[in-house]
Design a protein around this motif. Structure first.
Motif, PDB file in Angstrom:
ATOM      1  N   LYS A 102      -2.974   5.611   0.033  1.00  0.00           N
ATOM      2  CA  LYS A 102      -4.043   5.217   0.955  1.00  0.00           C
ATOM      3  C   LYS A 102      -4.008   5.964   2.285  1.00  0.00           C
TER       4      LYS A 102
ATOM      5  N   SER B 205       0.852  -1.171   0.000  1.00  0.00           N
ATOM      6  CA  SER B 205       0.000   0.000   0.000  1.00  0.00           C
ATOM      7  C   SER B 205       0.897   1.233   0.000  1.00  0.00           C
TER       8      SER B 205
ATOM      9  N   GLU C 250      -3.443   6.551  -5.872  1.00  0.00           N
ATOM     10  CA  GLU C 250      -3.550   5.272  -5.156  1.00  0.00           C
ATOM     11  C   GLU C 250      -3.006   5.351  -3.735  1.00  0.00           C
TER      12      GLU C 250
END
Length: 120
Positions: free
Chosen positions: A49, A4, A47
């Motif tokens: 997070k 992530s 993207e």
């Protein structure tokens, strides 16, 4: 959760390096030293997070940066990191949309657990 993307925004190089050491084995990290740079990175990295954001920074404070980022990226999880433990500041950060508050000096386990919880 592995790989992530996590954004670290702190004006102190030592803090950025500490956070990289704690999180680097578990996540993809980008570290910047200002709110303006954080906004620039986010504009190219949708993207991302979770963000770790220092409250006290020169030019633009972390709280002002938090407000700006939440307008543009309402789903981004932002964890405030500060050397100043203040109930008022924590309450203001929460009101502006922060989802965590970590006081320096932090413990590695505390950082890992807070990030993991916000990715979950």
């Amino acid at each position: 959760m592995a790989n992530s993307n996590i954004l670290i925004c702190d004006d102190e190089e030592g803090i950025r390096e500490s956070l990289k050491l704690v999180l680097g084995d578990h996540y993809n990290l980008v570290a910047v030293d200002s709110g303006a740079m954080a906004l620039e990175v986010l504009s190219h990295s949708p993207e991302t997070k979770v963000m770790l954001l220092d409250i006290k920074m020169p030019k633009t404070s972390g709280l002002d940066t938090l407000q700006e980022i939440k307008k543009k990226y309402p789903h981004l999880k932002i964890i405030m990191v500060t050397g100043y433990k203040s109930v008022e500041t924590a309450a203001e950060a929460a009101r502006l949309g922060a989802c965590g508050y970590i006081v320096k000096p932090f413990k590695s386990q505390e950082i890992l657990e807070t990030v993991k919880k916000n990715l979950g």
